[in-house]
Design a protein around this motif. Sequence first.
Motif, PDB file in Angstrom:
ATOM      1  N   PRO A 122       0.842  -1.205   0.000  1.00 44.73           N
ATOM      2  CA  PRO A 122       0.000   0.000   0.000  1.00 44.73           C
ATOM      3  C   PRO A 122       0.875   1.253   0.000  1.00 44.73           C
ATOM      4  O   PRO A 122       1.991   1.252   0.540  1.00 44.73           O
ATOM      5  CB  PRO A 122      -0.804  -0.123   1.297  1.00 44.73           C
ATOM      6  N   VAL A 123       0.361   2.324  -0.577  1.00 49.75           N
ATOM      7  CA  VAL A 123       1.178   3.529  -0.756  1.00 49.75           C
ATOM      8  C   VAL A 123       1.663   4.112   0.567  1.00 49.75           C
ATOM      9  O   VAL A 123       2.708   4.763   0.623  1.00 49.75           O
ATOM     10  CB  VAL A 123       0.380   4.576  -1.572  1.00 49.75           C
ATOM     11  N   THR A 124       0.945   3.857   1.659  1.00 48.73           N
ATOM     12  CA  THR A 124       1.330   4.390   2.963  1.00 48.73           C
ATOM     13  C   THR A 124       2.232   3.449   3.769  1.00 48.73           C
ATOM     14  O   THR A 124       2.773   3.855   4.803  1.00 48.73           O
ATOM     15  CB  THR A 124       0.078   4.692   3.800  1.00 48.73           C
TER      16      THR A 124
ATOM     17  N   ARG B 248      -6.717   4.695   5.655  1.00 42.82           N
ATOM     18  CA  ARG B 248      -8.101   4.222   5.458  1.00 42.82           C
ATOM     19  C   ARG B 248      -8.766   4.973   4.307  1.00 42.82           C
ATOM     20  O   ARG B 248      -9.498   4.390   3.493  1.00 42.82           O
ATOM     21  CB  ARG B 248      -8.907   4.411   6.757  1.00 42.82           C
ATOM     22  N   CYS B 249      -8.515   6.284   4.220  1.00 40.98           N
ATOM     23  CA  CYS B 249      -9.081   7.066   3.117  1.00 40.98           C
ATOM     24  C   CYS B 249      -8.508   6.622   1.775  1.00 40.98           C
ATOM     25  O   CYS B 249      -9.244   6.492   0.788  1.00 40.98           O
ATOM     26  CB  CYS B 249      -8.812   8.556   3.335  1.00 40.98           C
ATOM     27  N   LEU B 250      -7.199   6.366   1.725  1.00 45.21           N
ATOM     28  CA  LEU B 250      -6.577   5.980   0.462  1.00 45.21           C
ATOM     29  C   LEU B 250      -6.963   4.565   0.055  1.00 45.21           C
ATOM     30  O   LEU B 250      -7.005   4.251  -1.142  1.00 45.21           O
ATOM     31  CB  LEU B 250      -5.063   6.115   0.562  1.00 45.21           C
ATOM     32  N   ALA B 251      -7.253   3.703   1.034  1.00 41.63           N
ATOM     33  CA  ALA B 251      -7.759   2.377   0.694  1.00 41.63           C
ATOM     34  C   ALA B 251      -9.089   2.492  -0.035  1.00 41.63           C
ATOM     35  O   ALA B 251      -9.392   1.708  -0.942  1.00 41.63           O
ATOM     36  CB  ALA B 251      -7.906   1.533   1.956  1.00 41.63           C
ATOM     37  N   GLU B 252      -9.891   3.472   0.353  1.00 39.40           N
ATOM     38  CA  GLU B 252     -11.183   3.710  -0.298  1.00 39.40           C
ATOM     39  C   GLU B 252     -11.004   4.470  -1.608  1.00 39.40           C
ATOM     40  O   GLU B 252     -11.684   4.199  -2.600  1.00 39.40           O
ATOM     41  CB  GLU B 252     -12.082   4.511   0.647  1.00 39.40           C
ATOM     42  N   HIS B 253     -10.089   5.426  -1.600  1.00 44.37           N
ATOM     43  CA  HIS B 253      -9.905   6.325  -2.742  1.00 44.37           C
ATOM     44  C   HIS B 253      -9.168   5.644  -3.894  1.00 44.37           C
ATOM     45  O   HIS B 253      -9.518   5.822  -5.066  1.00 44.37           O
ATOM     46  CB  HIS B 253      -9.113   7.551  -2.279  1.00 44.37           C
ATOM     47  N   GLY B 254      -8.140   4.861  -3.558  1.00 44.36           N
ATOM     48  CA  GLY B 254      -7.317   4.227  -4.571  1.00 44.36           C
ATOM     49  C   GLY B 254      -6.228   5.156  -5.076  1.00 44.36           C
ATOM     50  O   GLY B 254      -6.403   6.377  -5.118  1.00 44.36           O
ATOM     51  N   THR B 255      -5.086   4.583  -5.473  1.00 41.94           N
ATOM     52  CA  THR B 255      -3.970   5.355  -6.031  1.00 41.94           C
ATOM     53  C   THR B 255      -3.341   4.558  -7.157  1.00 41.94           C
ATOM     54  O   THR B 255      -3.279   3.319  -7.098  1.00 41.94           O
ATOM     55  CB  THR B 255      -2.883   5.652  -4.976  1.00 41.94           C
ATOM     56  N   PRO B 256      -2.823   5.229  -8.189  1.00 40.79           N
ATOM     57  CA  PRO B 256      -2.097   4.514  -9.242  1.00 40.79           C
ATOM     58  C   PRO B 256      -0.734   4.037  -8.742  1.00 40.79           C
ATOM     59  O   PRO B 256      -0.297   4.412  -7.649  1.00 40.79           O
ATOM     60  CB  PRO B 256      -1.949   5.572 -10.339  1.00 40.79           C
TER      61      PRO B 256
ATOM     62  N   ARG C 113     -17.004  18.668  11.424  1.00 38.43           N
ATOM     63  CA  ARG C 113     -15.646  18.883  11.929  1.00 38.43           C
ATOM     64  C   ARG C 113     -14.629  18.168  11.054  1.00 38.43           C
ATOM     65  O   ARG C 113     -14.656  16.932  10.928  1.00 38.43           O
ATOM     66  CB  ARG C 113     -15.522  18.371  13.358  1.00 38.43           C
ATOM     67  N   PRO C 114     -13.683  18.889  10.421  1.00 38.07           N
ATOM     68  CA  PRO C 114     -12.678  18.228   9.591  1.00 38.07           C
ATOM     69  C   PRO C 114     -11.591  17.577  10.437  1.00 38.07           C
ATOM     70  O   PRO C 114     -11.012  18.198  11.325  1.00 38.07           O
ATOM     71  CB  PRO C 114     -12.121  19.373   8.736  1.00 38.07           C
ATOM     72  N   HIS C 115     -11.336  16.303  10.169  1.00 41.84           N
ATOM     73  CA  HIS C 115     -10.249  15.591  10.819  1.00 41.84           C
ATOM     74  C   HIS C 115      -9.027  15.490   9.911  1.00 41.84           C
ATOM     75  O   HIS C 115      -7.888  15.549  10.375  1.00 41.84           O
ATOM     76  CB  HIS C 115     -10.683  14.169  11.197  1.00 41.84           C
ATOM     77  N   LEU C 116      -9.264  15.338   8.614  1.00 42.00           N
ATOM     78  CA  LEU C 116      -8.200  15.086   7.655  1.00 42.00           C
ATOM     79  C   LEU C 116      -8.630  15.629   6.305  1.00 42.00           C
ATOM     80  O   LEU C 116      -9.794  15.483   5.906  1.00 42.00           O
ATOM     81  CB  LEU C 116      -7.952  13.579   7.546  1.00 42.00           C
ATOM     82  N   SER C 117      -7.707  16.271   5.608  1.00 36.83           N
ATOM     83  CA  SER C 117      -7.969  16.673   4.229  1.00 36.83           C
ATOM     84  C   SER C 117      -6.748  16.324   3.395  1.00 36.83           C
ATOM     85  O   SER C 117      -5.609  16.379   3.882  1.00 36.83           O
ATOM     86  CB  SER C 117      -8.267  18.170   4.127  1.00 36.83           C
ATOM     87  N   GLY C 118      -6.981  15.927   2.150  1.00 32.23           N
ATOM     88  CA  GLY C 118      -5.845  15.531   1.329  1.00 32.23           C
ATOM     89  C   GLY C 118      -6.211  15.420  -0.129  1.00 32.23           C
ATOM     90  O   GLY C 118      -7.355  15.653  -0.539  1.00 32.23           O
ATOM     91  N   GLU C 119      -5.219  15.083  -0.905  1.00 30.48           N
ATOM     92  CA  GLU C 119      -5.417  14.849  -2.326  1.00 30.48           C
ATOM     93  C   GLU C 119      -4.422  13.804  -2.794  1.00 30.48           C
ATOM     94  O   GLU C 119      -3.334  13.658  -2.226  1.00 30.48           O
ATOM     95  CB  GLU C 119      -5.263  16.142  -3.128  1.00 30.48           C
ATOM     96  N   ALA C 120      -4.816  13.051  -3.814  1.00 27.21           N
ATOM     97  CA  ALA C 120      -3.969  11.998  -4.364  1.00 27.21           C
ATOM     98  C   ALA C 120      -4.155  11.976  -5.879  1.00 27.21           C
ATOM     99  O   ALA C 120      -5.257  12.223  -6.386  1.00 27.21           O
ATOM    100  CB  ALA C 120      -4.325  10.646  -3.776  1.00 27.21           C
ATOM    101  N   GLY C 121      -3.081  11.694  -6.586  1.00 25.88           N
ATOM    102  CA  GLY C 121      -3.158  11.651  -8.030  1.00 25.88           C
ATOM    103  C   GLY C 121      -1.929  10.996  -8.618  1.00 25.88           C
ATOM    104  O   GLY C 121      -1.037  10.525  -7.892  1.00 25.88           O
ATOM    105  N   PRO C 122      -1.846  10.934  -9.937  1.00 25.00           N
ATOM    106  CA  PRO C 122      -0.715  10.273 -10.581  1.00 25.00           C
ATOM    107  C   PRO C 122       0.565  11.076 -10.469  1.00 25.00           C
ATOM    108  O   PRO C 122       0.536  12.294 -10.299  1.00 25.00           O
ATOM    109  CB  PRO C 122      -1.166  10.148 -12.037  1.00 25.00           C
ATOM    110  N   TRP C 123       1.700  10.365 -10.552  1.00 26.53           N
ATOM    111  CA  TRP C 123       3.016  10.976 -10.603  1.00 26.53           C
ATOM    112  C   TRP C 123       3.664  10.603 -11.939  1.00 26.53           C
ATOM    113  O   TRP C 123       3.548   9.447 -12.363  1.00 26.53           O
ATOM    114  CB  TRP C 123       3.897  10.499  -9.446  1.00 26.53           C
TER     115      TRP C 123
END
Length: 301
Positions: A85-87, A243-251, A288-298
């Motif tokens: 996993p990416v993390t 947990r968010c990236l497991a749901e979101h997915g990453t290349p 209430r925001p706990h986490l904010s982020g973004e993910a995309g290709p490199w």
Amino acid sequence: MTPAAPPPPASPTPPTEHTTRTLTGVPALAPLLARGALLSPLRRPRPDADLPRTRLVLPGLRVDPARLAAYERVCGFPTGADALPVTYPHVLGFPMAMRLMSGRGFPLPVLGLVHTSIGITRRAAMPATGEYGLTTYVEGLVPHRRGTEASVVTEVRAGGDLVWESRSTYLARHRTAGHAPEESSAAPPEPLPTRAEWRLAGDVGRRYGAASGDRNPIHLYPLTARLFGFPRAIAHGMWTVARCLAEHGTPDAATVRASFRAPVLLPGTVTYGAEGGRFELRGGEGRRPHLSGEAGPWPVA
């Protein structure tokens, strides 16, 4: 009258040179956490303090399949695939980062240190059966409106090629001289569209701690969390982004940026929101925001 000192630099200044120290194995986290706790009362954080000039290197690392599977289960990643996993490299490198931060040369107290952000770049898929070399060093200190932040870099190589790197910031809270930028007065962004609601059990911190090795008391039980000012145990920040990236997915080749806004109390209910490359975690009926982020290709277009 002594003239006022100039404001500290706005970006981290790395040490002029690093001394490389090669490790023969992964450091044990529990003694490092204990050492950091014992040294914390002796440290008075300053943005202009000297930094550890050590670059830790760990060659020939192989992933423990059982621990990886436990991590995948607790974070929601698919299990059994020959891919990290990416993390997950953060978990591999965290003991080395803690060895630097708990050492006598680190100027910030480990007790109360808050993980505020992480940026990750993965340049290629990373097989779970691969062999990797890790490098970790403290890049610099920056003033923050609430204290001082340290920037810690972790790099992972396969066959000599850089395949993964991260930059984490850790905040030590203390009184400041007012040089750091003030918090923006702009209205908070509207919540992203809700994609899921997760009910988090009280043992999430213990399960993630067992899989990652990070058994910080604030994540384990209500009693141990209350010793540090929390009403009950809180989730690991790196669990929330995983947990968010497991749901979101990453290349396979990806970039990730995440900011940790507020702790997630356990047990509890949170909402996962996402739109395009952005994602977030909110609580308190989605406000209430706990986490904010973004993910995309490199590489980024």
